[in-house]
Design a protein around this motif. Structure first.
Motif, PDB file in Angstrom:
ATOM      1  N   GLY A  14       0.802  -1.212   0.000  1.00  0.00           N
ATOM      2  CA  GLY A  14       0.000   0.000   0.000  1.00  0.00           C
ATOM      3  C   GLY A  14       0.837   1.266   0.000  1.00  0.00           C
ATOM      4  N   ARG A  93      -1.201  -6.527  -6.913  1.00  0.00           N
ATOM      5  CA  ARG A  93      -0.754  -5.128  -6.888  1.00  0.00           C
ATOM      6  C   ARG A  93      -1.607  -4.258  -7.804  1.00  0.00           C
ATOM      7  N   LEU A  96      -4.873  -3.605  -6.011  1.00  0.00           N
ATOM      8  CA  LEU A  96      -4.679  -2.650  -4.921  1.00  0.00           C
ATOM      9  C   LEU A  96      -4.518  -1.236  -5.465  1.00  0.00           C
ATOM     10  N   GLU A 100      -6.806   1.876  -4.333  1.00  0.00           N
ATOM     11  CA  GLU A 100      -6.236   3.088  -3.736  1.00  0.00           C
ATOM     12  C   GLU A 100      -6.598   4.323  -4.552  1.00  0.00           C
ATOM     13  N   ALA A 125       0.507  -7.826   3.502  1.00  0.00           N
ATOM     14  CA  ALA A 125       0.014  -8.834   2.559  1.00  0.00           C
ATOM     15  C   ALA A 125       0.577 -10.197   2.927  1.00  0.00           C
ATOM     16  N   VAL A 142      -4.688  -9.224   2.037  1.00  0.00           N
ATOM     17  CA  VAL A 142      -4.118  -7.893   2.233  1.00  0.00           C
ATOM     18  C   VAL A 142      -4.871  -7.276   3.407  1.00  0.00           C
ATOM     19  N   ALA A 144      -5.520  -4.495   5.660  1.00  0.00           N
ATOM     20  CA  ALA A 144      -5.318  -3.048   5.687  1.00  0.00           C
ATOM     21  C   ALA A 144      -5.850  -2.475   6.994  1.00  0.00           C
ATOM     22  N   TYR A 174      -8.439  -8.070 -10.506  1.00  0.00           N
ATOM     23  CA  TYR A 174      -7.389  -9.039 -10.162  1.00  0.00           C
ATOM     24  C   TYR A 174      -7.469 -10.255 -11.085  1.00  0.00           C
TER      25      TYR A 174
END
Length: 218
Positions: A14, A93, A96, A100, A125, A142, A144, A174
């Protein structure tokens, strides 16, 4: 559970973690500090602006490979399984990055009426090879923290609604990214996409059923 025996060590993930200088492996002490709203690099420092902790400590964003890929990962030679892991991690990634950019928000102003983009997720992760039923199931949790920095420099709880609304789209992204990478790098073909996911052609349904004990239990 996240850092169970035989699994890959947790890795920082992140943009929020990157901004804090958090890179590489995540220790149990660092993970505990983060969930408590403390600075993982210096647990004596509190990141969270308020003294009160939120009821939700963290969000578990889980990205799970199709069963056919997980079975292939389990039985393939090391060079193939290693490439499958690399494709999986790159797809995580990418998802994510989407979340984000679109859904990581904090609330500001009177009664939190103003919603603004946050700096990014501060997450750990954890990649796992198996399901809880010990079937092959390549997936990454992941985790968070419910914590992000706004433009005013304060670390506060995430505005959860956009993250919940975008979670399914992130999962579809994904899966699409994973399919493209596996096709490009290993030449494998995929079947029909159903609910955002697909299976590798040539892996038969009895294989899925044999290695899907949790689905059978449910």
């Amino acid at each position: 559970y996240y850092a169970g025996r035989g699994e890959a060590p947790g890795e920082w993930a992140g943009a929020g973690a990157e901004a804090l200088g958090l890179r590489g492996h995540v220790s149990a002490e660092q993970f505990g500090a983060l969930i408590a709203g403390l600075d993982p690099s210096d647990p004596s420092m509190r990141l969270r602006a308020s003294e009160r902790d939120p009821k939700v400590a963290a969000f578990d964003l889980t990205f799970s490979a199709p069963k056919s890929l997980s079975v292939l990962f389990a039985v393939a030679p090391q060079e193939v399984s290693g490439e499958l892991v690399a494709c999986h991690e790159e797809a995580v990634r990418a998802a994510l990055g989407y979340l984000e950019g679109e859904a990581v928000m904090v609330r500001r102003g009177e009664a939190g009426k103003r919603v603004e983009r946050a700096e990014g997720l501060i997450a750990a992760a954890y990649r796992h090879r198996m399901s809880r039923a010990l079937d092959p199931q390549l997936h990454t949790h992941v985790v968070a923290a419910n914590l992000a920095r706004g433009s005013d420099g304060r670390f506060t709880a995430l505005h959860g609604a956009p993250l919940y609304r975008s979670a399914k789209t992130g999962g579809f992204l994904y899966q699409a990214h994973l399919r493209a990478l596996v096709r490009e790098r290993l030449g494998l073909q995929w079947g029909e996409v159903h609910r955002g996911a697909s299976e590798i052609e040539g892996v038969k349904r009895p294989v899925f059923e044999h290695f899907s004990k949790r689905r059978g239990e449910m």
